[in-house]
Design a protein around this motif. Structure first.
Motif, PDB file in Angstrom:
ATOM      1  N   PRO A  70      62.125 -43.247  -0.155  1.00 29.97           N
ATOM      2  CA  PRO A  70      61.319 -44.472  -0.058  1.00 29.97           C
ATOM      3  C   PRO A  70      61.037 -44.889   1.389  1.00 29.97           C
ATOM      4  O   PRO A  70      60.143 -45.674   1.637  1.00 29.97           O
ATOM      5  N   LYS A  71      61.767 -44.348   2.336  1.00 30.20           N
ATOM      6  CA  LYS A  71      61.528 -44.646   3.743  1.00 30.20           C
ATOM      7  C   LYS A  71      60.594 -43.586   4.336  1.00 30.20           C
ATOM      8  O   LYS A  71      60.482 -42.491   3.823  1.00 30.20           O
ATOM      9  N   PHE A  72      59.944 -43.952   5.445  1.00 24.55           N
ATOM     10  CA  PHE A  72      59.037 -43.016   6.118  1.00 24.55           C
ATOM     11  C   PHE A  72      59.813 -41.797   6.595  1.00 24.55           C
ATOM     12  O   PHE A  72      60.883 -41.921   7.189  1.00 24.55           O
ATOM     13  N   ASP A  73      59.273 -40.611   6.315  1.00 19.91           N
ATOM     14  CA  ASP A  73      59.920 -39.377   6.743  1.00 19.91           C
ATOM     15  C   ASP A  73      58.868 -38.319   7.071  1.00 19.91           C
ATOM     16  O   ASP A  73      57.664 -38.601   7.075  1.00 19.91           O
ATOM     17  N   PHE A  74      59.321 -37.112   7.322  1.00 21.12           N
ATOM     18  CA  PHE A  74      58.431 -36.009   7.712  1.00 21.12           C
ATOM     19  C   PHE A  74      57.350 -35.750   6.660  1.00 21.12           C
ATOM     20  O   PHE A  74      56.184 -35.529   6.996  1.00 21.12           O
ATOM     21  N   ALA A  75      57.721 -35.790   5.389  1.00 19.33           N
ATOM     22  CA  ALA A  75      56.753 -35.539   4.318  1.00 19.33           C
ATOM     23  C   ALA A  75      55.655 -36.603   4.317  1.00 19.33           C
ATOM     24  O   ALA A  75      54.491 -36.300   4.045  1.00 19.33           O
ATOM     25  N   ASP A  76      56.006 -37.838   4.607  1.00 18.85           N
ATOM     26  CA  ASP A  76      54.987 -38.893   4.697  1.00 18.85           C
ATOM     27  C   ASP A  76      54.001 -38.596   5.824  1.00 18.85           C
ATOM     28  O   ASP A  76      52.797 -38.790   5.678  1.00 18.85           O
ATOM     29  N   ALA A  77      54.532 -38.132   6.944  1.00 22.15           N
ATOM     30  CA  ALA A  77      53.661 -37.795   8.071  1.00 22.15           C
ATOM     31  C   ALA A  77      52.690 -36.676   7.684  1.00 22.15           C
ATOM     32  O   ALA A  77      51.533 -36.679   8.115  1.00 22.15           O
ATOM     33  N   LEU A  78      53.147 -35.747   6.853  1.00 19.44           N
ATOM     34  CA  LEU A  78      52.261 -34.674   6.402  1.00 19.44           C
ATOM     35  C   LEU A  78      51.096 -35.219   5.578  1.00 19.44           C
ATOM     36  O   LEU A  78      49.974 -34.716   5.688  1.00 19.44           O
ATOM     37  N   THR A  79      51.354 -36.221   4.758  1.00 18.90           N
ATOM     38  CA  THR A  79      50.260 -36.784   3.957  1.00 18.90           C
ATOM     39  C   THR A  79      49.199 -37.409   4.864  1.00 18.90           C
ATOM     40  O   THR A  79      48.033 -37.452   4.503  1.00 18.90           O
ATOM     41  N   TRP A  80      49.617 -37.851   6.038  1.00 22.96           N
ATOM     42  CA  TRP A  80      48.662 -38.432   6.979  1.00 22.96           C
ATOM     43  C   TRP A  80      47.671 -37.397   7.474  1.00 22.96           C
ATOM     44  O   TRP A  80      46.586 -37.742   7.939  1.00 22.96           O
ATOM     45  N   VAL A  81      48.012 -36.124   7.384  1.00 22.41           N
ATOM     46  CA  VAL A  81      47.095 -35.053   7.763  1.00 22.41           C
ATOM     47  C   VAL A  81      46.208 -34.667   6.575  1.00 22.41           C
ATOM     48  O   VAL A  81      45.035 -34.353   6.748  1.00 22.41           O
ATOM     49  N   LEU A  82      46.755 -34.736   5.381  1.00 21.68           N
ATOM     50  CA  LEU A  82      46.029 -34.302   4.187  1.00 21.68           C
ATOM     51  C   LEU A  82      44.925 -35.282   3.788  1.00 21.68           C
ATOM     52  O   LEU A  82      43.814 -34.868   3.453  1.00 21.68           O
ATOM     53  N   TYR A  83      45.188 -36.570   3.825  1.00 21.57           N
ATOM     54  CA  TYR A  83      44.197 -37.558   3.385  1.00 21.57           C
ATOM     55  C   TYR A  83      42.844 -37.430   4.103  1.00 21.57           C
ATOM     56  O   TYR A  83      41.798 -37.440   3.457  1.00 21.57           O
ATOM     57  N   PRO A  84      42.819 -37.321   5.429  1.00 14.93           N
ATOM     58  CA  PRO A  84      41.508 -37.193   6.093  1.00 14.93           C
ATOM     59  C   PRO A  84      40.736 -35.931   5.693  1.00 14.93           C
ATOM     60  O   PRO A  84      39.509 -35.969   5.610  1.00 14.93           O
ATOM     61  N   MET A  85      41.452 -34.844   5.454  1.00 14.60           N
ATOM     62  CA  MET A  85      40.774 -33.601   5.065  1.00 14.60           C
ATOM     63  C   MET A  85      40.060 -33.768   3.716  1.00 14.60           C
ATOM     64  O   MET A  85      38.910 -33.353   3.543  1.00 14.60           O
ATOM     65  N   ILE A  86      40.746 -34.377   2.757  1.00 15.47           N
ATOM     66  CA  ILE A  86      40.168 -34.577   1.423  1.00 15.47           C
ATOM     67  C   ILE A  86      38.999 -35.559   1.494  1.00 15.47           C
ATOM     68  O   ILE A  86      37.949 -35.335   0.877  1.00 15.47           O
ATOM     69  N   GLY A  87      39.158 -36.630   2.260  1.00 14.11           N
ATOM     70  CA  GLY A  87      38.062 -37.594   2.417  1.00 14.11           C
ATOM     71  C   GLY A  87      36.840 -36.971   3.067  1.00 14.11           C
ATOM     72  O   GLY A  87      35.701 -37.236   2.675  1.00 14.11           O
ATOM     73  N   TYR A  88      37.076 -36.131   4.058  1.00 13.00           N
ATOM     74  CA  TYR A  88      35.967 -35.440   4.718  1.00 13.00           C
ATOM     75  C   TYR A  88      35.259 -34.513   3.735  1.00 13.00           C
ATOM     76  O   TYR A  88      34.031 -34.478   3.681  1.00 13.00           O
ATOM     77  N   LEU A  89      36.024 -33.766   2.962  1.00 16.59           N
ATOM     78  CA  LEU A  89      35.440 -32.834   1.993  1.00 16.59           C
ATOM     79  C   LEU A  89      34.605 -33.587   0.954  1.00 16.59           C
ATOM     80  O   LEU A  89      33.494 -33.172   0.624  1.00 16.59           O
ATOM     81  N   PHE A  90      35.130 -34.696   0.439  1.00 20.75           N
ATOM     82  CA  PHE A  90      34.393 -35.528  -0.518  1.00 20.75           C
ATOM     83  C   PHE A  90      33.056 -35.954   0.080  1.00 20.75           C
ATOM     84  O   PHE A  90      31.997 -35.827  -0.547  1.00 20.75           O
ATOM     85  N   THR A  91      33.089 -36.450   1.313  1.00 21.85           N
ATOM     86  CA  THR A  91      31.888 -36.955   1.970  1.00 21.85           C
ATOM     87  C   THR A  91      30.937 -35.826   2.329  1.00 21.85           C
ATOM     88  O   THR A  91      29.717 -35.962   2.195  1.00 21.85           O
TER      89      THR A  91
END
Length: 174
Positions: A70-91
């Motif tokens: 539930p606390k911020f960790d390495f896996a959370d930081a990875l999602t910060w890279v994934l979200y922009p890629m998916i949003g870019y692809l959608f757009t």
């Protein structure tokens, strides 16, 4: 969980695979937008996703955890890279195929269905841990988020075209 166990946990490995695949897809696409517009699209994607995660995934709501901890960790930081890629692809696809009219609704519903399937896979790999969240809530969230993407992009594109036209006109007058 110690840091080494966390690094090799299946949710981290899953996220790394998703990031690599999405980056390969996005970077292999022909350039679809000016660099400034691409940056805005990616930052909007990140901001919207993290804003929602922080709104409904933290106190006082705590409907789900992103990843295991539930606390911020390495896996959370990875999602910060994934979200922009998916949003870019959608757009990118939205712009590339000039989706308009009733097709926008179909496009948003199709992507929302894809997002639900992807979320199911994420839950399997412990990318999300539901507390009080139900999968069907996500569908409504995805519909709303993707409508916001379309609204943001059409507004951004309209503004870009207007600014470009005005810049050209002022060059001709000079």
């Amino acid at each position: 969980m110690n840091p080494l166990d966390q690094l090799f946990h299946r949710n981290v490995l899953f996220l790394i695979c998703c990031i690599v695949v999405s980056m390969i897809i996005v970077w292999r696409l022909p350039r679809g937008f000016p660099r400034s517009m691409s940056i805005i699209i990616m930052l909007f994607s990140l901001d919207l996703a993290k804003g929602l995660d922080n709104t409904i995934g933290l106190e006082p709501f705590i409907f789900y955890n992103t990843n295991i901890n539930p606390k911020f960790d390495f896996a959370d930081a990875l999602t910060w890279v994934l979200y922009p890629m998916i949003g870019y692809l959608f757009t990118y696809i939205f712009n590339r195929y000039r989706i308009e009219g009733m097709m926008i609704t179909i496009y948003i519903i199709a992507w929302s269905c894809f997002a639900i399937v992807f979320e199911c896979v994420c839950v399997y790999f412990e990318g999300f841990t539901y507390i009080e969240w139900k999968l069907y809530y996500s569908f409504c969230v995805y519909l709303t988020v993707q409508m916001l993407y379309v609204l943001m992009f059409t507004t951004l594109k309209r503004r870009y075209v207007i600014d470009k036209r005005e810049a050209k006109r002022s060059q001709m007058q000079a």
